[in-house]
Design a protein around this motif. Structure first.
Motif, mmCIF file in Angstrom:
data_model
loop_
_atom_site.group_PDB
_atom_site.id
_atom_site.type_symbol
_atom_site.label_atom_id
_atom_site.label_comp_id
_atom_site.label_asym_id
_atom_site.label_seq_id
_atom_site.Cartn_x
_atom_site.Cartn_y
_atom_site.Cartn_z
ATOM 1 N N LYS A 1 0.795 -1.214 0.000
ATOM 2 C CA LYS A 1 0.000 0.000 0.000
ATOM 3 C C LYS A 1 0.827 1.263 0.000
ATOM 4 O O LYS A 1 0.322 2.338 0.262
ATOM 5 N N GLY A 2 2.097 1.163 -0.264
ATOM 6 C CA GLY A 2 2.904 2.368 -0.382
ATOM 7 C C GLY A 2 4.164 2.241 0.433
ATOM 8 O O GLY A 2 4.298 1.372 1.287
ATOM 9 N N ILE B 1 -7.851 17.518 1.563
ATOM 10 C CA ILE B 1 -6.911 16.582 0.946
ATOM 11 C C ILE B 1 -6.816 15.341 1.828
ATOM 12 O O ILE B 1 -6.440 15.424 2.999
ATOM 13 N N GLY B 2 -7.140 14.187 1.268
ATOM 14 C CA GLY B 2 -7.003 12.938 1.995
ATOM 15 C C GLY B 2 -5.548 12.500 2.012
ATOM 16 O O GLY B 2 -4.888 12.496 0.974
ATOM 17 N N MET B 3 -5.057 12.143 3.187
ATOM 18 C CA MET B 3 -3.654 11.752 3.321
ATOM 19 C C MET B 3 -3.491 10.931 4.587
ATOM 20 O O MET B 3 -4.130 11.206 5.597
ATOM 21 N N LEU C 1 -6.754 9.506 6.105
ATOM 22 C CA LEU C 1 -7.365 8.338 5.484
ATOM 23 C C LEU C 1 -6.280 7.351 5.057
ATOM 24 O O LEU C 1 -5.260 7.771 4.514
ATOM 25 N N PRO C 2 -6.498 6.053 5.274
ATOM 26 C CA PRO C 2 -5.587 5.069 4.684
ATOM 27 C C PRO C 2 -5.602 5.241 3.171
ATOM 28 O O PRO C 2 -6.630 5.587 2.589
ATOM 29 N N VAL C 3 -4.475 5.003 2.538
ATOM 30 C CA VAL C 3 -4.388 5.256 1.103
ATOM 31 C C VAL C 3 -5.418 4.451 0.321
ATOM 32 O O VAL C 3 -5.962 4.920 -0.685
ATOM 33 N N SER C 4 -5.757 3.256 0.800
ATOM 34 C CA SER C 4 -6.729 2.421 0.095
ATOM 35 C C SER C 4 -8.137 3.002 0.147
ATOM 36 O O SER C 4 -8.979 2.678 -0.693
ATOM 37 N N ASP C 5 -8.415 3.865 1.144
ATOM 38 C CA ASP C 5 -9.738 4.486 1.278
ATOM 39 C C ASP C 5 -9.838 5.817 0.538
ATOM 40 O O ASP C 5 -10.936 6.358 0.369
ATOM 41 N N GLN C 6 -8.702 6.334 0.117
ATOM 42 C CA GLN C 6 -8.715 7.651 -0.512
ATOM 43 C C GLN C 6 -9.384 7.626 -1.884
ATOM 44 O O GLN C 6 -10.035 8.596 -2.275
ATOM 45 N N LEU C 7 -9.251 6.535 -2.606
ATOM 46 C CA LEU C 7 -9.854 6.450 -3.935
ATOM 47 C C LEU C 7 -11.365 6.609 -3.872
ATOM 48 O O LEU C 7 -11.947 7.390 -4.641
ATOM 49 N N ALA C 8 -12.010 5.880 -2.972
ATOM 50 C CA ALA C 8 -13.469 5.961 -2.848
ATOM 51 C C ALA C 8 -13.892 7.344 -2.403
ATOM 52 O O ALA C 8 -14.880 7.902 -2.903
ATOM 53 N N ALA C 9 -13.158 7.926 -1.470
ATOM 54 C CA ALA C 9 -13.483 9.261 -0.985
ATOM 55 C C ALA C 9 -13.348 10.296 -2.090
ATOM 56 O O ALA C 9 -14.145 11.232 -2.190
ATOM 57 N N PRO D 1 0.916 2.348 -6.305
ATOM 58 C CA PRO D 1 0.129 2.423 -7.548
ATOM 59 C C PRO D 1 -1.157 3.211 -7.444
ATOM 60 O O PRO D 1 -1.930 3.271 -8.392
ATOM 61 N N TRP D 2 -1.394 3.837 -6.279
ATOM 62 C CA TRP D 2 -2.671 4.512 -6.034
ATOM 63 C C TRP D 2 -2.844 5.759 -6.884
ATOM 64 O O TRP D 2 -3.961 6.109 -7.270
ATOM 65 N N VAL D 3 -1.744 6.441 -7.176
ATOM 66 C CA VAL D 3 -1.830 7.633 -8.014
ATOM 67 C C VAL D 3 -2.366 7.270 -9.394
ATOM 68 O O VAL D 3 -3.283 7.927 -9.924
ATOM 69 N N GLY D 4 -1.815 6.224 -9.984
ATOM 70 C CA GLY D 4 -2.279 5.790 -11.300
ATOM 71 C C GLY D 4 -3.729 5.367 -11.287
ATOM 72 O O GLY D 4 -4.481 5.653 -12.234
#
Length: 348
Positions: free
Chosen positions: A5-6, A149-151, A180-188, A202-205
């Motif tokens: 996760k990073g 900003i989620g971080m 926020l955990p990075v895995s939750d930032q996408l949904a948010a 890979p979360w940015v991509g």
């Protein structure tokens, strides 16, 4: 396979693990994962790394392309899901050779574990990024003031955000950071609960693929009033050994760097082929692996930028209360072996 996760995943947990092991005296009298290099036939050595093309790119290529064997080494890679797992193994002495980020090097060193960073391997600054939601409209960087900003608390990408703010006159204190955990930032981000997310690959991509806008990274800015190349963070990947391992295996350290140097050249000269090899080893898509690797600078140069990057990261970790004191760079950064085998790579 679960992609890690990073680079800063579970850093708080990692610090607790390392601190506990160091306090228990595991930093000294360490056992090693390999016998002395001059004991006859090459015996198997375990090199620990991560399921990540940034942390373990050269490590994987060196094994898959036979570069370890060419140097007379019998190295088997053991790739973990994140840095928190390897931190405990380094502190206990089990991981005599470990690939990880400079953050991890500083963490274990600050807790009294004696390690030697033999060389930098890659600068992943280009993957530390802020991505805006699909319909976010900005006329300048200052428009981020008041935005959410989620971080993940304590994430290194905050260094880039601080430097962005200083460069553009943005008041960082007016930005609303949502932990926020990075895995939750996408949904948010997709729901509009946050205006942007601060993360890494890979979360940015993934965020860009779902319509997000790359606002800036540690190396590039797309902000309306700041376009082009920037230098807002250095985030180095490295190879380290424990002091105990090095004392028993100095020739292994030299041969290790020779193999990794070949792997670095291969990545730079054959980027697509290298991405295909690494993607297969860590079980991700080739195009995703290639995209991530293209954002990194793979090089083993021990220079002032590397040392400064380490010191700035250590100061940031102290500010975030992730370490109690900043270790002196010379206590864990040791270019001696690199200078012996590749003197041109040591530029300081």
């Amino acid at each position: 396979m679960r992609m890690k996760k990073g680079l800063l995943r579970s850093c708080a947990a990692m610090m607790v693990i390392v601190a506990g092991l160091a306090a228990a005296g595991c930093g000294g009298g360490q056992k090693t994962a390999a016998p002395a290099a001059d004991s006859g036939a090459a015996k198997e050595i375990i090199a620990y790394g991560e399921l990540d093309p940034q942390v373990s790119g050269q490590q994987i290529i060196a094994e898959e392309m036979g570069y370890f064997k060419e140097e007379g080494l019998n190295i088997k890679n053991k790739l973990m899901t994140g840095p928190d797992e390897n931190a405990a193994l380094v502190a206990s002495g089990e991981a005599g050779i470990c690939f990880g980020s400079i953050y991890n090097n500083i963490a274990v060193s600050a807790n009294g574990v004696k390690v030697k960073v033999l060389a930098p391997l890659a600068n992943a600054a280009g993957t530390q990024s802020v991505v805006g939601r699909k319909n976010l409209q900005l006329t300048s960087a200052k428009d981020l003031e008041g935005k959410k900003i989620g971080m993940t608390n304590g994430a290194g990408v905050l260094i880039a955000i601080r430097n962005m703010a200083a460069a553009t006159g943005t008041d960082i204190n007016k930005i609303q950071f949502v932990n926020l955990p990075v895995s939750d930032q996408l949904a948010a981000l997709e729901k509009g609960d946050i205006d942007a997310m601060a993360a890494w690959e890979p979360w940015v991509g993934k965020a860009v693929d779902m319509g997000g806008k790359l606002l800036f990274s540690g190396t590039t800015s797309n902000l309306p009033d700041k376009q082009g190349d920037v230098h807002w963070i250095d985030f180095y990947m490295t190879v380290q050994v424990t002091d105990d391992f090095y004392q028993k295996n100095p020739e292994v350290a030299e041969k290790l760097l020779k193999a990794l140097h070949k792997a670095t050249d291969y990545i730079n000269q054959h980027p697509k082929e290298a991405a295909a090899i690494i993607a297969k080893r860590i079980n991700i898509k080739e195009d995703e692996c290639f995209r991530i690797m293209q954002k990194n600078v793979y090089a083993m140069n021990y220079d002032q930028q590397f040392v400064d990057g380490a010191n700035k990261m250590a100061e940031f970790m102290l500010d975030m209360k992730n370490i109690k004191a900043v270790p002196e760079a010379k206590t864990y950064l040791d270019p001696g072996v690199l200078k012996k085998v590749f003197p041109e790579a040591v530029k300081i």
